[in-house]
Design an enzyme around this catalytic site. Structure first.
Site, PDB file in Angstrom:
ATOM      1  N   GLY A 529       0.602  -1.239  -0.058  1.00 47.53           N
ATOM      2  CA  GLY A 529      -0.210  -0.035   0.117  1.00 47.53           C
ATOM      3  C   GLY A 529       0.956   1.334   0.042  1.00 47.53           C
ATOM      4  O   GLY A 529       2.078   1.130  -0.127  1.00 47.53           O
ATOM      5  N   ASP A 645     -11.330   6.446   6.355  1.00 54.34           N
ATOM      6  CA  ASP A 645     -11.228   5.608   5.114  1.00 54.34           C
ATOM      7  C   ASP A 645     -11.875   4.241   5.253  1.00 54.34           C
ATOM      8  O   ASP A 645     -11.139   3.246   5.126  1.00 54.34           O
ATOM      9  CB  ASP A 645      -9.639   5.781   5.466  1.00 54.34           C
ATOM     10  CG  ASP A 645      -9.096   5.193   3.667  1.00 54.34           C
ATOM     11  OD1 ASP A 645      -9.827   5.467   2.829  1.00 54.34           O
ATOM     12  OD2 ASP A 645      -7.843   5.083   3.692  1.00 54.34           O
TER      13      ASP A 645
END
Ligand SMILES: *[C@@H]1O[C@H](CO)[C@@H](O)[C@H](O)[C@H]1NC(C)=O
Ligand SMILES: *[C@@H]1O[C@H](CO)[C@@H](O)[C@H](O)[C@H]1NC(C)=O
Ligand SMILES: *[C@@H]1O[C@H](CO)[C@@H](O)[C@H](O)[C@H]1NC(C)=O
Ligand SMILES: *[C@@H]1O[C@H](CO)[C@@H](O)[C@H](O)[C@H]1NC(C)=O
Ligand SMILES: *[C@@H]1O[C@H](CO)[C@@H](O)[C@H](O)[C@H]1NC(C)=O
Ligand SMILES: *[C@@H]1O[C@H](CO)[C@@H](O)[C@H](O)[C@H]1NC(C)=O
Ligand SMILES: *[C@@H]1O[C@H](CO)[C@@H](O)[C@H](O)[C@H]1NC(C)=O
Ligand SMILES: *[C@@H]1O[C@H](CO)[C@@H](O)[C@H](O)[C@H]1NC(C)=O
Ligand SMILES: *[C@@H]1O[C@H](CO)[C@@H](O)[C@H](O)[C@H]1NC(C)=O
Ligand SMILES: *[C@@H]1O[C@H](CO)[C@@H](O)[C@H](O)[C@H]1NC(C)=O
Ligand SMILES: *[C@@H]1O[C@H](CO)[C@@H](O)[C@H](O)[C@H]1NC(C)=O
Length: 869
Positions: A529, A645
């Site tokens: 990520g 998120d």
């Protein structure tokens, strides 16, 4: 034509003079350029067509934008444009000797015949060059904005007419200019007093005869204040935290509700609204610690200009002289020694401001403006602390009556991100007809926005940095934003982190981590990520863990690392991923978590390697788990925690299919009782972003509810939140689902693998609540407790159904174990085999569908990466 325009101008002039006569002090012109109709913006302000004010124009065209970027605050004045192909002048009847705010609005969206990237032009207002060789398109790109607002304060002049002249320059054999909106508003003369010039004890700058450009306007320690709350001047004030240097955030405070801010006189009410003075940032309660650091803000500005720095103060707690005394430094020079707010005002809750002027030289590393506060130790005050309530920075015109700086250069990262976007859209979207290109461009744009929010540059190798998207704000930003503003925090040793984390969190040594991952062996990688790689590892011999390792060039900075440790170590909940510990050694920033054997929810919904599908009951159970985790964040902890998120890659599943919410790098605490929202730089993942948050930059827990609504639809429909390879209206799941709900044909979008097995009563409740979650307005969205209740209900009725008729899984027509066929949206064939518990999917050949999905994954890889940052 000219005659008619002139006549109407005289008419307007007469009208305005009559108006000026009866109401000499204040008037305003709000022009929505190129529009033939009046319009109202989202703040309820009325805008008029511009043609009556256009006194000199050979060639101008009015044009409408075709695509409305979701970040635009309203369609007025941005959706209409006037394009000029030769020098043109607007003339406004004004009261002489009055200062005016001038705001210019630009929305460089692609127009049918004009590509705004070719527009380069100058604007001269009241004799001062406010923009020169200006490219709205380059500026918007560099600031990662869809639109730009430039605010100026024009100096008083003896003339009764104020001219604004727009001059296009040649670029690629084309010459044109455009403008979307013009605001001209009378203002009190806020710049009457000379300001001492920092570094020269005997000099001061008188700004009264100068025009100024607003560079920054911050509500320090507070939140965004919109145009409506500013007594007619329509100034906007932003959160100061993106500009703070290093790790020293200080603490924010707010007035006691029982106390009122008292302006010393009526004139002072013009300085700044009450909301600015009623919040403040100070250094913190620890006098010892406060002596060791400066509370510092850093701004990027254009060189070769003088700046007026206005500091707004209002003491909220101390009441006596010499209680809180501090020094003010500007650009590393002492601007004020022994500042004492009570000494200035006489009592607490009384506002005051101090002006300083500073010249910024054109030397490498000096195109910055530093404002720092430090306790005045020499004064021996009662507390070693400092306070600031508001901060404004204005640029003064130079001796050539110029205010314009060069165009900014987009950062290298931005350019790369854009190339990627282009590459992505070429393979998947370019072929499509109509507006698809515009949509793709818009997506690319927003992708860049999110991307930049994470960008980070290291000043010294080996030091951590903090994300600081200093140029986020639409109003401001200097010319060289490629100098990514990120600053080091020098004091980030493990000990600080340990103390932050309290007793919960364990400190691992690097060698332990290396041992547990076979020296970060590639075969242990389970995800990648923005933060870096995630490894599967073992500690203490047998305990399985997930190890998130920041790579040295990662975009996720120390701040997010710290947030995650702080948040997670204080939170313990069955449905939150537990942080076990961390490692901060040499360059490494490593977080150690519980290992989640079954990975992300997304992998179980529509991953291309998917072998078996979750039943509707399993999906409900996972949603309920995640909802419980979020509900706990919103209400269970000491402060409301907003995850920011929420998405299917941040919902993880352990070996017993227990869902846990993960990734708190972006979380914010807030709002407390007195505030309804936290104002902040927009972060999060596209496709899940709350449109209200995007528009207003105000975060509430309802932003999480929106994202969770998208997750619910993802679970129901078995498709990603964003799929650019679909027809335009279906690209965004939230929009498409809402559309289908309205049309009452939700049935059509349900994942075929579960469609036949869903209890209708439960489905109704599920869809109802999911639809409410993705409402446009936060107020219409239910709290997580309601969401949870509805999901539990759906599960209960589902369980009674499953109990009665046994588990029915698979395609609608599936009758037991017989394979059935389904068609993917692109027409490629998928075979489904069900064996009672679950179904298997076989895809015939390398279908176009998957190819296109891959290319979209490239574009959005920042945001939809499995196993997230
Ligand atoms: C207006 O157009 C005429 C003819 O094209 C040109 O000669 C003149 O310079 C233009 N005026 C301005 C102000 O651009
Ligand atoms: C403003 O522009 C008009 C028309 O272009 C011109 O006649 C006038 O002299 C200008 N006035 C000032 C104060 O510049
Ligand atoms: C501009 O025009 C000239 C001649 O009209 C031509 O030679 C040149 O290539 C053009 N430049 C661009 C960038 O189109
Ligand atoms: C700010 O504006 C909102 C909405 O217009 C209003 O409810 C609120 O009272 C205003 N606050 C202040 C301090 O004027
Ligand atoms: C707020 O005011 C009340 C009453 O004046 C006082 O008791 C309380 O301590 C104040 N709180 C703060 C944080 O100053
Ligand atoms: C600043 O002024 C110096 C000296 O006049 C000049 O060399 C330099 O290019 C200017 N810098 C900018 C950014 O305009
Ligand atoms: C102020 O000092 C810091 C280091 O103490 C330095 O990094 C920075 O560039 C200086 N700023 C200016 C404007 O001189
Ligand atoms: C605070 O800033 C001033 C001016 O740059 C500097 O001289 C001083 O050393 C700084 N103090 C600390 C503790 O960093
Ligand atoms: C700005 O321009 C005015 C003339 O319009 C001039 O008097 C003033 O000195 C300039 N300001 C500065 C800081 O040079
Ligand atoms: C005008 O701006 C463009 C884009 O930033 C730049 O390439 C060009 O060199 C500038 N021209 C002048 C004369 O400054
Ligand atoms: C700004 O970007 C340009 C082009 O990408 C690059 O050459 C330059 O070094 C960058 N400047 C800074 C200060 O990073």
């Amino acid at each position: 034509m000219m005659n008619i325009t002139n006549c109407s101008f005289v008419f307007v002039l007469l009208n305005a003079l009559i108006l000026a006569y009866s109401k000499p002090e204040s008037y305003s012109f709000l022009l929505t350029c190129g529009s033939s109709l009046d319009g109202e913006d989202s703040d309820g302000r009325q805008w008029k067509p511009d043609d009556k004010f256009l006194t000199l124009s050979n060639n101008s065209i009015s044009i409408k934008s075709q695509f409305q970027d979701p970040s635009l605050p309203s369609s007025v004045p941005y959706m209409s444009t006037r394009i000029f192909t030769s020098e043109s002048t607007y003339s406004f009847p004004v009261s002489p000797s009055t200062r005016h705010w001038l705001r210019l609005h630009f929305y460089p969206s692609p127009y049918p015949e004009f590509d705004p990237t070719n527009a380069l032009f100058s604007v001269v207002a009241g004799g001062v060059t406010v923009l020169n060789n200006f490219s709205a398109s380059i500026t918007a790109k560099a600031l990662t904005q869809a639109y730009i607002v430039r605010e100026f304060s024009l100096s008083p002049s003896p003339d009764k007419i104020l001219n604004i002249t727009i001059v296009p320059s040649w670029n690629n054999n084309i010459s044109f200019a455009f403008v979307n909106g013009i605001e001209l508003i009378t203002m009190p003369d806020l710049f009457k007093e000379p300001a001492p010039l920092v570094g020269f004890s005997d000099q001061s700058i008188d700004a009264q005869s100068s025009a100024l450009q607003t560079m920054f306007r911050l509500n320090v320690g507070g939140q965004y204040i919109g145009a409506t709350n500013d007594s007619g001047w329509s100034r906007t004030w932003y959160d100061d935290s993106p500009y703070l240097f290093g790790a020293a955030f200080g603490v924010t405070s707010e007035t006691n509700k029982s106390d009122e801010i008292q302006y010393p006189n009526d004139k002072a009410k013009n300085f700044a609204p009450i909301d600015v003075y009623s919040t403040a940032r100070s250094m913190g309660p620890d006098s010892k610690l406060n002596q060791n650091f400066n509370l510092t803000w850093v701004f990027e500005v254009d060189a070769n200009f003088t700046y007026l720095v206005r500091l707004h103060f209002c003491e909220l707690y101390q009441t006596r002289i010499n209680q809180r005394v501090f020094n003010i430094f500007i650009n590393n020079q002492t601007a004020q020694e022994a500042g004492d707010v009570i000494a200035w005002t006489g009592s607490k809750n009384v506002p005051v401001y101090k002006d300083f002027a500073v010249y910024v030289y054109d030397k490498p590393g000096e195109e910055e403006l530093w404002v720092a506060l430090h306790p005045s130790v020499d004064s021996k005050p009662e507390v070693y602390d400092a306070i600031l309530n508001g901060l404004e920075i204005f640029k003064l015109n130079d001796s050539k009556r110029n205010l314009a700086g060069p165009n900014p250069m987009p950062s290298q990262m931005l350019i790369e991100a854009e190339l990627k976007t282009k590459a992505g859209s070429k393979s998947s979207t370019l072929k499509r007809e109509g507006n698809a290109l515009g949509i793709a461009a818009a997506f690319g744009f927003v992708a860049a926005v999110c991307f930049v929010a994470y960008r980070r540059k290291k000043r010294e190798p080996g030091e951590g940095g903090r994300t600081l998207s200093a140029n986020w704000l639409p109003l401001y930003g200097s010319s060289h934003s490629n100098k990514t503003a990120s600053y080091n925090s020098k004091s980030y040793g493990s000990s600080t982190l340990s103390s932050l984390a309290g007793g919960f969190c364990r400190h691992f040594s690097l060698s332990e981590i290396k041992r547990g991952t076979k020296n970060f062996n590639e075969s242990h990688v389970i995800g990648i990520g923005g933060f870096g790689k995630v490894y599967k590892g073992v500690v203490d011999g047998t305990t399985k863990v997930a190890i998130k390792r920041s790579n040295p060039s990662s975009e996720q900075g120390v701040a997010e690392f710290r947030t995650e440790i702080e948040m997670l170590s204080k939170l313990r909940h069955r449905h939150l991923v537990s942080l076990i510990g961390f490692c901060k050694e040499s360059d490494e920033m490593i977080l150690v978590y519980d290992y989640m054997a079954r990975g992300t929810l997304r992998e179980h919904l529509y991953d291309k390697n998917l072998k078996s599908f979750l039943s509707w009951k399993q999906r409900l159970e996972i949603c309920i788990g995640a909802a419980k985790g979020l509900h706990y964040l919103h209400t269970g902890a000491k402060y409301t925690i907003i995850h920011r998120d929420v998405k299917t890659t941040n919902i993880l599943v352990d070996e017993n299919w227990v869902a846990k919410v993960s990734d708190f790098g972006l979380s914010k605490t807030g709002p407390d009782l007195n505030q309804n929202h936290v104002s902040t730089v927009v972060k999060g993942s596209f496709g899940y972003l709350d449109p209200e948050y995007f528009r207003r930059q105000q975060l509430t827990e309802k932003s999480d509810v929106y994202s969770f609504g998208v997750v619910l639809f993802e679970v129901l429909c078995g498709r990603p939140a964003l799929n650019p390879s679909l027809p335009k209206e279906q690209v965004s799941l939230a929009d498409w689902a809402r559309h289908c709900c309205k049309k009452a044909n939700v049935e059509d979008i349900i994942d075929p693998h579960i469609k036949g097995s869903i209890n209708q009563e439960g489905l109704k409740k599920f869809v109802e609540v999911a639809e409410k979650c993705v409402s446009d307005h936060g107020l219409e969205r239910p709290p997580m407790s309601d969401v949870l209740w509805n999901l539990e209900f759906a599960l209960q009725v589902q369980e009674s159904l499953d109990g009665e008729v046994g588990l029915v899984v698979g395609h609608e027509n599936s009758d037991g174990n017989k394979p059935s066929n389904a068609r993917s949206k692109n027409g490629s064939r998928m075979d489904i085999e069900c064996d009672g518990e679950s179904c298997k999917l076989r895809i015939n050949s390398s279908s176009q569908d998957l190819e296109e999905k891959d290319s979209s994954d490239v574009v959005f890889s920042q945001f939809i990466n499995p196993q997230g940052r």
